[in-house]
Motif scaffolding. Structure first.
Motif, PDB file in Angstrom:
ATOM      1  N   PRO A  46     -13.877  -1.435   4.695  1.00 26.29           N
ATOM      2  CA  PRO A  46     -13.391  -0.068   4.914  1.00 26.29           C
ATOM      3  C   PRO A  46     -12.495   0.109   6.145  1.00 26.29           C
ATOM      4  O   PRO A  46     -11.464   0.767   6.054  1.00 26.29           O
ATOM      5  CB  PRO A  46     -14.681   0.749   5.032  1.00 26.29           C
ATOM      6  N   ALA A  47     -12.844  -0.475   7.264  1.00 29.08           N
ATOM      7  CA  ALA A  47     -12.017  -0.291   8.466  1.00 29.08           C
ATOM      8  C   ALA A  47     -10.609  -0.835   8.244  1.00 29.08           C
ATOM      9  O   ALA A  47      -9.618  -0.203   8.631  1.00 29.08           O
ATOM     10  CB  ALA A  47     -12.669  -0.968   9.667  1.00 29.08           C
ATOM     11  N   SER A  48     -10.503  -2.003   7.626  1.00 26.13           N
ATOM     12  CA  SER A  48      -9.187  -2.593   7.352  1.00 26.13           C
ATOM     13  C   SER A  48      -8.425  -1.778   6.319  1.00 26.13           C
ATOM     14  O   SER A  48      -7.207  -1.603   6.423  1.00 26.13           O
ATOM     15  CB  SER A  48      -9.340  -4.034   6.851  1.00 26.13           C
ATOM     16  N   ALA A  49      -9.132  -1.270   5.317  1.00 31.94           N
ATOM     17  CA  ALA A  49      -8.488  -0.462   4.279  1.00 31.94           C
ATOM     18  C   ALA A  49      -7.907   0.826   4.873  1.00 31.94           C
ATOM     19  O   ALA A  49      -6.773   1.203   4.559  1.00 31.94           O
ATOM     20  CB  ALA A  49      -9.487  -0.128   3.176  1.00 31.94           C
ATOM     21  N   HIS A  50      -8.670   1.478   5.731  1.00 29.14           N
ATOM     22  CA  HIS A  50      -8.175   2.720   6.342  1.00 29.14           C
ATOM     23  C   HIS A  50      -7.013   2.442   7.297  1.00 29.14           C
ATOM     24  O   HIS A  50      -6.045   3.211   7.345  1.00 29.14           O
ATOM     25  CB  HIS A  50      -9.313   3.459   7.043  1.00 29.14           C
ATOM     26  N   ARG A  51      -7.083   1.347   8.040  1.00 33.70           N
ATOM     27  CA  ARG A  51      -5.976   0.972   8.930  1.00 33.70           C
ATOM     28  C   ARG A  51      -4.715   0.700   8.109  1.00 33.70           C
ATOM     29  O   ARG A  51      -3.628   1.176   8.442  1.00 33.70           O
ATOM     30  CB  ARG A  51      -6.347  -0.253   9.762  1.00 33.70           C
ATOM     31  N   THR A  52      -4.856  -0.032   7.022  1.00 30.87           N
ATOM     32  CA  THR A  52      -3.719  -0.342   6.156  1.00 30.87           C
ATOM     33  C   THR A  52      -3.116   0.932   5.585  1.00 30.87           C
ATOM     34  O   THR A  52      -1.888   1.096   5.573  1.00 30.87           O
ATOM     35  CB  THR A  52      -4.155  -1.294   5.027  1.00 30.87           C
ATOM     36  N   ALA A  53      -3.957   1.847   5.136  1.00 31.62           N
ATOM     37  CA  ALA A  53      -3.464   3.111   4.570  1.00 31.62           C
ATOM     38  C   ALA A  53      -2.754   3.950   5.630  1.00 31.62           C
ATOM     39  O   ALA A  53      -1.715   4.556   5.354  1.00 31.62           O
ATOM     40  CB  ALA A  53      -4.619   3.890   3.948  1.00 31.62           C
ATOM     41  N   VAL A  67      -5.413   5.750  -1.156  1.00 33.46           N
ATOM     42  CA  VAL A  67      -5.038   4.332  -1.112  1.00 33.46           C
ATOM     43  C   VAL A  67      -6.160   3.527  -0.453  1.00 33.46           C
ATOM     44  O   VAL A  67      -6.517   2.447  -0.919  1.00 33.46           O
ATOM     45  CB  VAL A  67      -3.706   4.138  -0.351  1.00 33.46           C
ATOM     46  N   ALA A  68      -6.724   4.066   0.623  1.00 39.96           N
ATOM     47  CA  ALA A  68      -7.814   3.358   1.307  1.00 39.96           C
ATOM     48  C   ALA A  68      -8.976   3.109   0.349  1.00 39.96           C
ATOM     49  O   ALA A  68      -9.540   2.011   0.314  1.00 39.96           O
ATOM     50  CB  ALA A  68      -8.277   4.150   2.525  1.00 39.96           C
ATOM     51  N   ASN A  69      -9.343   4.110  -0.443  1.00 39.36           N
ATOM     52  CA  ASN A  69     -10.444   3.931  -1.398  1.00 39.36           C
ATOM     53  C   ASN A  69     -10.101   2.870  -2.442  1.00 39.36           C
ATOM     54  O   ASN A  69     -10.967   2.095  -2.859  1.00 39.36           O
ATOM     55  CB  ASN A  69     -10.789   5.252  -2.076  1.00 39.36           C
ATOM     56  N   LEU A  70      -8.858   2.839  -2.878  1.00 38.40           N
ATOM     57  CA  LEU A  70      -8.432   1.817  -3.833  1.00 38.40           C
ATOM     58  C   LEU A  70      -8.566   0.427  -3.217  1.00 38.40           C
ATOM     59  O   LEU A  70      -9.079  -0.506  -3.851  1.00 38.40           O
ATOM     60  CB  LEU A  70      -6.994   2.070  -4.284  1.00 38.40           C
ATOM     61  N   LEU A  71      -8.126   0.280  -1.972  1.00 38.57           N
ATOM     62  CA  LEU A  71      -8.226  -1.008  -1.284  1.00 38.57           C
ATOM     63  C   LEU A  71      -9.685  -1.426  -1.117  1.00 38.57           C
ATOM     64  O   LEU A  71     -10.026  -2.608  -1.272  1.00 38.57           O
ATOM     65  CB  LEU A  71      -7.520  -0.949   0.066  1.00 38.57           C
ATOM     66  N   ILE A  72     -10.552  -0.467  -0.816  1.00 40.09           N
ATOM     67  CA  ILE A  72     -11.983  -0.765  -0.682  1.00 40.09           C
ATOM     68  C   ILE A  72     -12.542  -1.243  -2.021  1.00 40.09           C
ATOM     69  O   ILE A  72     -13.279  -2.225  -2.080  1.00 40.09           O
ATOM     70  CB  ILE A  72     -12.747   0.468  -0.158  1.00 40.09           C
ATOM     71  N   ALA A  81       0.836  -1.211   0.000  1.00 42.05           N
ATOM     72  CA  ALA A  81       0.000   0.000   0.000  1.00 42.05           C
ATOM     73  C   ALA A  81       0.866   1.254   0.000  1.00 42.05           C
ATOM     74  O   ALA A  81       0.541   2.248  -0.661  1.00 42.05           O
ATOM     75  CB  ALA A  81      -0.946  -0.012   1.201  1.00 42.05           C
ATOM     76  N   ALA A  82       1.982   1.215   0.729  1.00 38.44           N
ATOM     77  CA  ALA A  82       2.908   2.363   0.726  1.00 38.44           C
ATOM     78  C   ALA A  82       3.485   2.570  -0.668  1.00 38.44           C
ATOM     79  O   ALA A  82       3.606   3.711  -1.143  1.00 38.44           O
ATOM     80  CB  ALA A  82       4.020   2.139   1.753  1.00 38.44           C
ATOM     81  N   ALA A  83       3.818   1.490  -1.351  1.00 37.07           N
ATOM     82  CA  ALA A  83       4.344   1.596  -2.717  1.00 37.07           C
ATOM     83  C   ALA A  83       3.274   2.118  -3.673  1.00 37.07           C
ATOM     84  O   ALA A  83       3.556   2.944  -4.543  1.00 37.07           O
ATOM     85  CB  ALA A  83       4.868   0.234  -3.185  1.00 37.07           C
TER      86      ALA A  83
END
Length: 142
Positions: free
Chosen positions: A89-96, A78-83, A61-63
Motif C-alpha cells: 500500500p505505501a508504494s502504491a499510494h506513492r506511485t499514484a 489507481v493506488a487501489n488497482l496497484l494494491i 500509472a498515470a496512463a
C-alpha cells in the motif's frame, strides 16, 4: 517497446542478476577493501535501475488513470488497482501521487527518468509542494 518487451527484459534481468554466475560469485566472495569500489558500483547501478523502473511504473500509472482503467476494473483509485496487483500500500499510494503530479513537476520526472531522483525523494518533493500550496497561494512569479 511494449509489454512483451518489458516482460522479456524483466525475465532476462531476473535470470542474469539472481542466477549463479559472475555477479553472484562476486557478491558471495567480495573482499573488504579490495572490492569496495566494485561493490559500490554494483549498488549504484542497481539503485539507478530501480529508479528508472519506478519512473516507468509512475508513467504507466498515470496512463492507467488517464484512460479510466480503475473504474473499468471496479476499483476506486489507481493506488487501489496497484494494491490489487500486488504492490504494498505505501508504494502504491506513492506511485499514484507521483503519477498525478508528474506533469506539474517536470524536474522530478526528468530526474526519475535519468535515474538520479528516487521515487521516495520525488514523492517528498510532490508532498512538500502540495503542503506549501495548501498553506500559501503561490503564483508563477514567486
Amino acid at each position: 517497446m511494449n509489454a512483451n518487451d518489458l516482460i522479456m527484459i524483466a525475465d532476462r534481468l531476473s535470470e542474469d542478476l539472481t542466477s549463479p554466475g559472475v555477479l553472484e560469485e562476486f557478491l558471495g566472495a567480495a573482499r573488504p577493501v579490495e572490492d569496495d569500489r566494485e561493490l559500490l558500483s554494483v549498488v549504484a547501478a542497481v539503485i539507478r535501475l530501480r529508479t528508472i523502473a519506478d519512473h516507468v511504473l509512475v508513467r504507466a500509472a498515470a496512463a492507467v488513470d488517464r484512460v479510466g482503467l480503475p473504474a473499468r476494473k471496479r476499483v476506486r483509485t489507481v493506488a487501489n488497482l496497484l494494491i490489487e496487483m500486488g504492490m504494498v500500500p505505501a508504494s502504491a499510494h506513492r506511485t499514484a501521487r507521483l503519477a498525478g503530479a508528474l506533469e506539474s513537476v517536470p524536474q522530478v520526472a526528468r530526474g526519475m527518468r535519468d535515474g538520479a531522483v528516487p521515487a521516495e525523494l520525488g514523492d517528498a518533493v510532490v508532498r512538500g509542494l502540495a503542503h506549501v500550496t495548501a498553506r500559501v497561494e503561490l503564483s508563477d512569479d514567486e
